[in-house]
Design a protein around this motif. Structure first.
Motif, mmCIF file in Angstrom:
data_model
loop_
_atom_site.group_PDB
_atom_site.id
_atom_site.type_symbol
_atom_site.label_atom_id
_atom_site.label_comp_id
_atom_site.label_asym_id
_atom_site.label_seq_id
_atom_site.Cartn_x
_atom_site.Cartn_y
_atom_site.Cartn_z
ATOM 1 N N VAL A 1 -14.637 -15.006 -15.822
ATOM 2 C CA VAL A 1 -14.308 -15.236 -14.448
ATOM 3 C C VAL A 1 -13.215 -16.092 -14.506
ATOM 4 C CG1 VAL A 1 -15.141 -16.978 -12.448
ATOM 5 C CG2 VAL A 1 -16.795 -15.357 -13.764
ATOM 6 N N SER A 2 -12.889 -16.936 -15.199
ATOM 7 C CA SER A 2 -11.518 -17.662 -15.143
ATOM 8 C C SER A 2 -10.272 -16.790 -15.475
ATOM 9 C CB SER A 2 -11.646 -18.754 -16.371
ATOM 10 O OG SER A 2 -11.756 -18.123 -17.749
ATOM 11 N N GLU A 3 -10.471 -15.843 -16.351
ATOM 12 C CA GLU A 3 -9.331 -14.690 -16.683
ATOM 13 C C GLU A 3 -9.266 -13.981 -15.413
ATOM 14 O OE1 GLU A 3 -6.505 -13.441 -18.809
ATOM 15 O OE2 GLU A 3 -7.936 -14.954 -19.485
ATOM 16 N N ALA A 4 -10.103 -13.460 -14.415
ATOM 17 C CA ALA A 4 -10.222 -12.800 -13.404
ATOM 18 C C ALA A 4 -9.373 -13.633 -12.364
ATOM 19 C CB ALA A 4 -11.270 -12.204 -12.902
ATOM 20 N N ALA A 5 -9.853 -15.027 -12.214
ATOM 21 C CA ALA A 5 -9.262 -15.792 -11.116
ATOM 22 C C ALA A 5 -7.760 -15.943 -11.692
ATOM 23 C CB ALA A 5 -9.854 -17.286 -11.434
ATOM 24 N N LYS A 6 -7.224 -16.035 -12.829
ATOM 25 C CA LYS A 6 -5.638 -16.241 -13.300
ATOM 26 C C LYS A 6 -4.994 -15.154 -12.893
ATOM 27 C CE LYS A 6 -5.336 -18.135 -17.173
ATOM 28 N NZ LYS A 6 -5.194 -18.340 -18.735
ATOM 29 N N MET A 7 -5.548 -13.999 -13.040
ATOM 30 C CA MET A 7 -4.960 -12.698 -12.681
ATOM 31 C C MET A 7 -4.697 -12.484 -11.149
ATOM 32 S SD MET A 7 -6.579 -10.057 -15.811
ATOM 33 C CE MET A 7 -5.349 -8.737 -15.154
ATOM 34 N N SER A 8 -5.775 -12.878 -10.469
ATOM 35 C CA SER A 8 -5.540 -12.694 -9.146
ATOM 36 C C SER A 8 -4.927 -13.807 -8.363
ATOM 37 C CB SER A 8 -7.168 -12.478 -8.684
ATOM 38 O OG SER A 8 -8.082 -11.704 -9.294
ATOM 39 N N GLY A 9 -4.406 -14.812 -9.120
ATOM 40 C CA GLY A 9 -3.744 -16.087 -8.392
ATOM 41 C C GLY A 9 -4.724 -16.894 -7.640
ATOM 42 N N VAL A 10 -5.988 -16.844 -7.925
ATOM 43 C CA VAL A 10 -6.947 -17.851 -7.315
ATOM 44 C C VAL A 10 -6.795 -18.912 -7.967
ATOM 45 C CG1 VAL A 10 -9.340 -18.016 -6.286
ATOM 46 C CG2 VAL A 10 -8.064 -15.805 -6.263
ATOM 47 N N ALA A 11 -7.165 -20.126 -7.209
ATOM 48 C CA ALA A 11 -7.297 -21.359 -7.797
ATOM 49 C C ALA A 11 -8.633 -21.455 -8.358
ATOM 50 C CB ALA A 11 -7.485 -22.508 -6.646
ATOM 51 N N PRO A 12 -8.784 -22.163 -9.873
ATOM 52 C CA PRO A 12 -9.806 -22.123 -10.614
ATOM 53 C C PRO A 12 -11.174 -22.847 -9.638
ATOM 54 C CG PRO A 12 -7.854 -23.021 -11.852
ATOM 55 C CD PRO A 12 -7.483 -22.818 -10.386
#
Length: 674
Positions: free
Chosen positions: A311-322
């Protein structure tokens, strides 16, 4: 970007069928008769026309095939790579290139043989050149048999591909096989993808459509992917890889936390990390499916750590805040959380598309042309927007008045009185009558402002019964009075006359019915079918005399007409009273021999020739030359008459299937030789 409609590509025939189609068209649409006695230029043109017509047919049909199939270099990269995965890009381009070369070779063959045919010195040489030209064209096309068969297979497969728009709003569902991708698509779209409890049920890309925020979205269901090197992946897996690489979509990576798909969470996480480069610059969501079997809280600490890392990796790749990154959970069996996943994915994709537009050059060009005036603050006092109390009270009163003035509809009344099936709408309350109290009368029909029911006789039924009884009595009396007379009181002569009258009545009624059935369009009865010889003047005179009509004048007129038909002079009205065989002085004239009609016509023709006079300006000096010209014209006209022609300029062909156009042609089923 141009969208290709692969279903409009026409069928590609085989090499043998291709040759039969073109040669048959040449045989049907070009002349088929040539004679050795023609001028050599005419013979050359005859065979040159066949060669050019055949070449134009080849060129037209091959150009149609080349234009229908899309060019790989002009297509969207997604379609180009999908074409490479399914059909091999090099083989596809090679087949189209060979057809292009064959078209050029056929054009060159036609050009060369037409040039040679211009110097043909005989019909035989021109015919052989034509045969050689058509033979070389057919040989060229026979060599294209494998390419045509390959393109037909490609066409059939491409017609079954889904219509995918690469640049529209898209949700792309991916993951291991049998994790619930197709089930999710069936829940959120109107598609009907096959769902089975085993792996690789979905073997190709499927597209479904849905609506969200008044916008049309497409959802793509991809086949399952296994965790192995790219070189070892098969065609089914490469379709998913191609879609992930080229489509601008929100990616839903679906995981089976119950591990009923046959793969552990660790294996699913390994696949996620191996294809992670394909998720770059795309909204990415991790979706945990089958929560009805296994809850996330019941997982082990290691499995929870794996999910948190993804989930954290997907947020980082999508540019979404943690803080906004979270694991989406759903169950396609109970439909719990399915709509929440759909909403989050669509919102993420919309935000991503808006952000991409803001970072583009077009938004900067628009922003440079706009100026937003911002007043400078005069002090540090905060002045938030506020509605004055008087304005708020006036708005409230206006809204209340509008609510009261709002007309209550039948649907509102239905909801207030028990809903559909309980409330029955009153259809009479809006009747526009002179007196509103008339709306619910038993008979609401009004005449001159009065109710019709006020003028109804209360004894109407009794009077009707009395009238029926009176009519029945009158009918019985009429039946007794109208009985047939007793034949015992008649004399024998009267009985015979009554019998004749009845027979005559039967014949007249039958004839009337026959004429009525034929709408008075019955043909005149010819003499050869009048076996009883009833259509004679004697029969006519007797029948008319029975009804009291003198038929002598009609009989004389019929006799005079028959005499005129056989060539005799029509009797004048002045001498009609005298017998036909009497002279003027009353003596008996000798009987005249009956002249045959054909002889009469020839005699009358001869008299016409003898009395014919030449017209000035025709170049005939006397009556003899004039009569001779008439005889020569008649003699020449006999030859035209034998051919059923009006004259020399008559080109009408009475036979719709003349032998010279249809003999020797192939039938429907004979295509093995020509």
């Amino acid at each position: 970007m141009v969208l290709y409609n692969f279903k409009t590509i026409q069928v590609v025939p085989t090499a043998k069928d291709f040759i039969d189609i073109v040669l048959s068209k040449t045989q049907r649409q070009t002349p088929t008769v040539v004679h050795n006695g023609w001028a050599i230029n005419r013979i050359r043109q005859f065979y040159m026309r066949k060669v050019k017509f055949t070449q134009s047919n080849w060129h037209e049909k091959l150009s149609k095939i080349l234009d229908d199939f899309p060019k790989v270099d002009d297509m969207h990269p997604f379609f180009g790579d999908l074409l490479n995965v399914l059909y091999d890009r090099d083989h596809y381009k090679l087949a189209l290139g060979q057809l292009h070369t064959a078209r050029n070779l056929i054009d060159k063959v036609s050009q060369d043989y037409v040039r040679l045919m211009k110097y043909g010195d005989s019909l035989y040489r021109c015919k052989e050149l034509k045969r050689a030209a058509l033979g070389r064209m057919c040989t060229i096309m026979k060599k294209q048999g494998p390419s045509l068969a390959y393109l037909e297979q490609v066409r059939q497969h491409m017609s079954r591909l889904p219509a995918i728009e690469p640049n529209t709003r898209t949700l792309l569902v991916c993951g291991y096989p049998n994790v619930g991708k197709s089930s999710f698509m069936n829940k959120v779209t109107r598609a009907d993808v096959d769902v089975q409890p085993y792996a690789f049920t979905t073997k190709s890309l499927f597209v479904g459509h849905m609506d969200y925020r008044y916008l049309r979205w497409q959802v793509i269901d991809t086949p399952g992917i296994l965790d192995r090197p790219l070189e070892e992946r098969n065609t089914i897996e490469m379709q998913s890889i191609t879609a992930l690489a080229h489509l601008r979509a929100a990616v839903l990576y679906v995981m089976d936390i119950s591990e009923q798909c046959g793969h552990t969470l660790a294996e699913q996480a390994a696949l996620f990390h191996s294809i992670k480069p394909l998720f770059a610059n795309k909204p990415l969501l991790i979706v945990a499916n089958k929560t009805d079997v296994t809850q996330v809280d019941s997982l082990s600490a290691e499995d929870k750590a794996i999910l948190d890392e993804m989930v954290s990796e997907a947020a980082k790749m999508s540019g979404v805040a943690p803080t906004d990154a979270k694991l989406l959970m759903m169950s396609t069996l109970t439909e719990e959380g399915v709509m929440a996943v759909k909403q989050v994915a669509c919102d993420r994709l919309l935000a991503s598309r808006v952000e991409a537009k803001l970072q583009g050059k077009r938004i900067q060009d628009v922003a440079y042309r706009m100026h937003v005036a911002t007043p400078a603050p005069r002090d540090r006092q905060a002045r938030p927007p506020v509605i004055p109390p008087s304005v708020a009270a006036a708005r409230a009163r206006a809204m209340q008045a509008a609510e009261q003035a709002k007309k209550k509809t039948e649907k509102d009344m239905q909801e207030e009185n028990g809903g559909a099936g309980v409330y029955s709408a009153d259809m009479r309350k809006r009747y526009a009558l002179q007196d509103p109290s008339w709306r619910y009368d038993i008979m609401p029909e009004i005449i001159e402002g009065h109710n019709v029911l006020d003028f109804v006789d209360p004894d109407i039924e009794a009077r009707l019964e009395a009238l029926d009884r009176e009519e029945e009595a009158m009918a019985a009396a009429a039946e007794l009075e109208g009985d047939d007379m007793d034949e015992d009181d008649l004399t024998p002569e009267q009985r015979e006359l009554l019998k004749k009258i009845r027979a005559r009545k039967t014949i007249v009624v039958a004839a009337h019915r026959r004429k009525k059935s034929a709408a008075n369009n019955a043909p005149i009865k010819p003499r050869r079918v009048d076996a009883d010889r009833t259509s004679t003047t004697q029969h006519m005179k007797a029948s008319l005399a029975r009804v009291g009509v003198d038929a002598s004048a009609a009989i004389e007129r019929a006799r005079a007409r028959s005499v005129s038909r056989v060539g005799r002079k029509r009797l004048r009205s002045a001498s009609a009273a005298a017998p036909a065989d009497m002279d003027v002085d009353g003596s008996q004239a000798p009987p005249q021999k009956r002249i045959h009609s054909s002889k009469s016509r020839s005699m009358s023709r001869g008299r016409a020739l003898s009395t014919a006079k030449p017209i000035e300006g025709q170049g005939l000096k006397n009556e003899a030359q004039h009569n001779k010209a008439i005889k020569m014209h008649d003699k020449m006209q006999k030859r035209m008459g034998k051919a059923a022609r009006k004259g020399e300029a008559d080109r009408h062909i009475p036979d719709l299937k003349p032998k010279h156009l249809f003999s020797g042609k192939r039938g429907i089923g004979k295509t093995d030789r020509r």
